[in-house]
Design an enzyme around this catalytic site. Sequence first.
Site, mmCIF file in Angstrom:
data_model
loop_
_atom_site.group_PDB
_atom_site.id
_atom_site.type_symbol
_atom_site.label_atom_id
_atom_site.label_comp_id
_atom_site.label_asym_id
_atom_site.label_seq_id
_atom_site.Cartn_x
_atom_site.Cartn_y
_atom_site.Cartn_z
ATOM 1 N N ASP A 166 0.882 -1.168 0.000
ATOM 2 C CA ASP A 166 0.000 0.000 0.000
ATOM 3 C C ASP A 166 0.918 1.215 0.000
ATOM 4 O O ASP A 166 1.625 1.458 0.974
ATOM 5 C CB ASP A 166 -0.868 -0.042 1.264
ATOM 6 C CG ASP A 166 -1.768 1.185 1.394
ATOM 7 O OD1 ASP A 166 -1.585 2.146 0.616
ATOM 8 O OD2 ASP A 166 -2.620 1.181 2.288
ATOM 9 N N TYR A 180 0.458 0.167 15.161
ATOM 10 C CA TYR A 180 -0.464 -0.073 14.055
ATOM 11 C C TYR A 180 -0.165 0.894 12.912
ATOM 12 O O TYR A 180 -0.195 2.106 13.097
ATOM 13 C CB TYR A 180 -1.917 0.094 14.506
ATOM 14 C CG TYR A 180 -2.870 -0.127 13.369
ATOM 15 C CD1 TYR A 180 -3.108 -1.417 12.900
ATOM 16 C CD2 TYR A 180 -3.476 0.932 12.715
ATOM 17 C CE1 TYR A 180 -3.945 -1.643 11.829
ATOM 18 C CE2 TYR A 180 -4.318 0.716 11.641
ATOM 19 C CZ TYR A 180 -4.544 -0.577 11.205
ATOM 20 O OH TYR A 180 -5.371 -0.796 10.132
ATOM 21 N N LYS A 191 -3.345 -2.613 7.933
ATOM 22 C CA LYS A 191 -3.493 -4.063 8.017
ATOM 23 C C LYS A 191 -2.532 -4.707 7.017
ATOM 24 O O LYS A 191 -2.099 -4.077 6.060
ATOM 25 C CB LYS A 191 -4.955 -4.434 7.727
ATOM 26 C CG LYS A 191 -5.484 -5.579 8.568
ATOM 27 C CD LYS A 191 -5.313 -5.351 10.059
ATOM 28 C CE LYS A 191 -5.804 -6.543 10.875
ATOM 29 N NZ LYS A 191 -5.307 -6.481 12.249
HETATM 30 MG MG MG Z 1 -4.517 -2.220 2.163
#
Ligand code: MG
Length: 376
Positions: free
Chosen positions: A11, A230, A233
Amino acid sequence: MKTTLSVIKADIGSIGGHVAPSQRAQRAVEDYIRDHTGDLLLDRYIAHTGDDIAILMSHTRGVADPSIHQLAWEAFRVAAEEARSEGLYGAGQDLLKDAFSGNVRGLGPAVAEMEFEERRSEAFLLFAADKTDPGAYNLPLYLAFADPMNTPGLILSPRMTKGFRFVIMDVAATAEDRLLELDAPEDLYLIAALLRDPERYVVESVWSRAGGEQTVAVATSRLHNIAGRYTGKDDPVMLVRVQMDFPAAGEILAPYAIGHFVGGGMRGSHQMPLMPVALNTGISYFDGPPIVSCAGFSLHQGRLTEAVDDFSQPFWNTVRDRVAAKAMEMRRQGFVGAAMLPMSELEYTGIAEILAALQKRFHARPPAAGTLPRAA
Ligand code: MG
């Protein structure tokens, strides 16, 4: 000739939140790979699922090859610059380290790879999931490779009755990779005992016990283990070789009709059903639902056919409707109980600090008025 399939995904930024990469960013990946491939690759395929761009590469250099990993890493770095110049959200978010050190593992991008002798007809599937973690594949792989209720090939194909070997990773181990090999069907209950906890134990690969050949490779990286907090994901990719000694494509795809609950969705912190979607699908409801796409290919001397879009077939419309209903039903209970992931996953988010601060404000109940103070 042995052929290697490597899929590396990241990403590197998204339009309008965590929805989909821009066309310019994806084109930057495509252009970089085209201009810098030289004689490294036999073929390639680039697509996005949600906000993740996946680069599938065929070559003869084996798994974990530094040149192949660097090619993908540099393509993502260049595209991340493009994403920054467009103001995309989370530009460069999966590129967690600055320096490339020979392998993208541990740097943020997810990778799944397999090296094999091509069969006469080499059919395989590329899965890409967004807004979830690698354990999302646990249940579909268990059903496809160990349960004759899903996979009639386990009782109809003499080669497949010999079973499959599962290699399972404990993804809580950060200092080193910790793996366990278990055989279906003898170890079925042990396999199930591990796979029931998809945030902790993840199928890394599956092998045919008839021919000793690898059929599955899953990207197992947990981003919070790398970043310590975090950052998004993991959004795993997976390669599955199908047919002959392995389950048929349809036996691999069938479990996705369940729409089982997986970790992910909004802020990566919820339990949401996994929706099978067409290639190049974005994200919408509640930064989800978690989605999975599947591109089917045939391979000959390293050359890929065009992709077939396995979840675009009309059958899956009904599944998607059911998954949407399940997602909304779970969302009705908001932050409470099973709707959110357990604390072991949330400890990488800000709620850990909030709870630690609140703990200091808890106090013992003072003695009620008119009662004797407790003796010291
Ligand atoms: Mg993603």
